[in-house]
Design a protein around this motif. Structure first.
Motif, PDB file in Angstrom:
ATOM      1  N   ASP A  13     -48.242  36.443  -8.444  1.00 48.50           N
ATOM      2  CA  ASP A  13     -48.267  37.563  -7.508  1.00 48.50           C
ATOM      3  C   ASP A  13     -47.262  38.614  -7.982  1.00 48.50           C
ATOM      4  OD1 ASP A  13     -50.086  36.246  -5.861  1.00 48.50           O
ATOM      5  OD2 ASP A  13     -48.523  35.386  -4.599  1.00 48.50           O
ATOM      6  N   PHE A  15     -45.204  42.097  -7.136  1.00 48.28           N
ATOM      7  CA  PHE A  15     -44.733  42.956  -6.049  1.00 48.28           C
ATOM      8  C   PHE A  15     -44.106  44.222  -6.612  1.00 48.28           C
ATOM      9  CE2 PHE A  15     -44.738  38.650  -4.460  1.00 48.28           C
ATOM     10  CZ  PHE A  15     -45.287  38.783  -3.190  1.00 48.28           C
ATOM     11  N   GLY A  20     -39.757  40.384  -3.424  1.00 48.13           N
ATOM     12  CA  GLY A  20     -41.090  40.175  -2.863  1.00 48.13           C
ATOM     13  C   GLY A  20     -41.378  41.091  -1.701  1.00 48.13           C
ATOM     14  N   MET A  24     -47.654  43.601  -2.197  1.00 49.07           N
ATOM     15  CA  MET A  24     -48.099  42.755  -3.291  1.00 49.07           C
ATOM     16  C   MET A  24     -49.211  43.542  -3.984  1.00 49.07           C
ATOM     17  SD  MET A  24     -49.531  38.853  -3.511  1.00 49.07           S
ATOM     18  CE  MET A  24     -50.939  39.151  -2.475  1.00 49.07           C
ATOM     19  N   SER A  27     -52.679  39.787  -7.201  1.00 48.34           N
ATOM     20  CA  SER A  27     -52.539  38.351  -7.320  1.00 48.34           C
ATOM     21  C   SER A  27     -53.476  37.924  -8.438  1.00 48.34           C
ATOM     22  CB  SER A  27     -52.905  37.680  -5.993  1.00 48.34           C
ATOM     23  OG  SER A  27     -52.614  36.316  -6.039  1.00 48.34           O
ATOM     24  N   SER A  52     -40.819  42.271  -8.744  1.00 47.64           N
ATOM     25  CA  SER A  52     -40.548  40.862  -8.468  1.00 47.64           C
ATOM     26  C   SER A  52     -41.860  40.088  -8.544  1.00 47.64           C
ATOM     27  CB  SER A  52     -39.869  40.677  -7.106  1.00 47.64           C
ATOM     28  OG  SER A  52     -40.647  41.213  -6.060  1.00 47.64           O
ATOM     29  N   GLY A  54     -44.052  36.199  -7.637  1.00 48.82           N
ATOM     30  CA  GLY A  54     -44.224  34.885  -7.044  1.00 48.82           C
ATOM     31  C   GLY A  54     -45.134  34.101  -7.975  1.00 48.82           C
ATOM     32  N   HIS A  91     -40.040  31.843  -7.015  1.00 48.92           N
ATOM     33  CA  HIS A  91     -39.882  33.239  -6.600  1.00 48.92           C
ATOM     34  C   HIS A  91     -38.841  33.889  -7.505  1.00 48.92           C
ATOM     35  CE1 HIS A  91     -39.586  36.729  -4.026  1.00 48.92           C
ATOM     36  NE2 HIS A  91     -38.269  36.585  -4.045  1.00 48.92           N
ATOM     37  N   SER A  93     -36.904  37.082  -7.648  1.00 44.05           N
ATOM     38  CA  SER A  93     -36.628  38.194  -6.739  1.00 44.05           C
ATOM     39  C   SER A  93     -36.413  39.518  -7.449  1.00 44.05           C
ATOM     40  CB  SER A  93     -35.420  37.873  -5.867  1.00 44.05           C
ATOM     41  OG  SER A  93     -34.278  37.674  -6.674  1.00 44.05           O
TER      42      SER A  93
END
Length: 133
Positions: A13, A15, A20, A24, A27, A52, A54, A91, A93
Motif C-alpha cells: 500500500d 500513501f 500512513g 492511500m 494498493s 510511507s 504498508g 508499516h 512510516s
C-alpha cells in the motif's frame, strides 16, 4: 490489531503522506518481477509521490526497491527494503532519508540512498520487486 491466520497474496500500500496518513494512493498486488512506475494520470497509482508504505504478507527474502526516477537511476534518491522474516504486516512510516540512512531490525532492513539530497520520493517513483536467494 487482529493478526490473520490465513495466507493472502502479498500487497504493498502506497500513501502520499508520512505515517500512513493522507490518502492511500494505491494498493499493489506484489509479485517477483513486478516493475511499476507511479504516475499522475491514467495509471494504477494516481500520484507519483510515495511517503510511507504498508506491506502485507511479504515473504522473507523479498527485496523492494523504490526509485525517485522512472528509469531506476541511482543518481537520484532510492530505497532498498529487504524483508528478513515473513510477517502479516510491516508499516514503514517514512520513506524519507533518516540521519542514519539505515533502519534495521529482525523483520526488515531499509537502506536510504541519497542522490540529490531531497527528503522524499517525489519524482516519478519506480517500484521493483525481486526475491533474494
Amino acid at each position: 490489531m487482529r493478526i490473520r491466520s490465513e495466507r493472502f497474496d502479498p500487497v504493498l500500500d502506497v500513501f502520499n503522506e508520512l505515517n500512513g496518513n493522507g490518502v492511500m494512493k494505491c494498493s499493489l498486488k506484489m509479485s517477483v518481477g513486478l516493475s511499476i512506475e507511479l504516475c499522475r494520470d491514467d495509471c494504477l497509482c494516481d500520484n507519483d509521490v510515495a511517503a510511507s508504505l504498508g506491506l502485507w504478507d511479504i515473504a522473507a527474502g523479498t527485496v523492494i526497491q523504490l526509485f525517485d526516477s522512472p528509469d531506476g537511476s541511482l543518481k537520484d534518491d532510492w530505497i532498498d527494503i529487504h524483508v528478513r522474516t515473513e510477517t502479516p504486516y510491516i508499516h514503514l512510516s517514512s520513506l524519507q532519508k533518516s540521519t542514519s540512512k539505515r533502519l534495521s531490525n529482525s523483520i526488515f532492513d531499509v537502506r536510504y540512498h541519497s542522490g540529490n539530497d531531497e527528503q522524499a520520493l517525489n519524482g516519478k517513483v519506480l517500484i521493483k520487486i525481486s526475491l533474494q536467494n
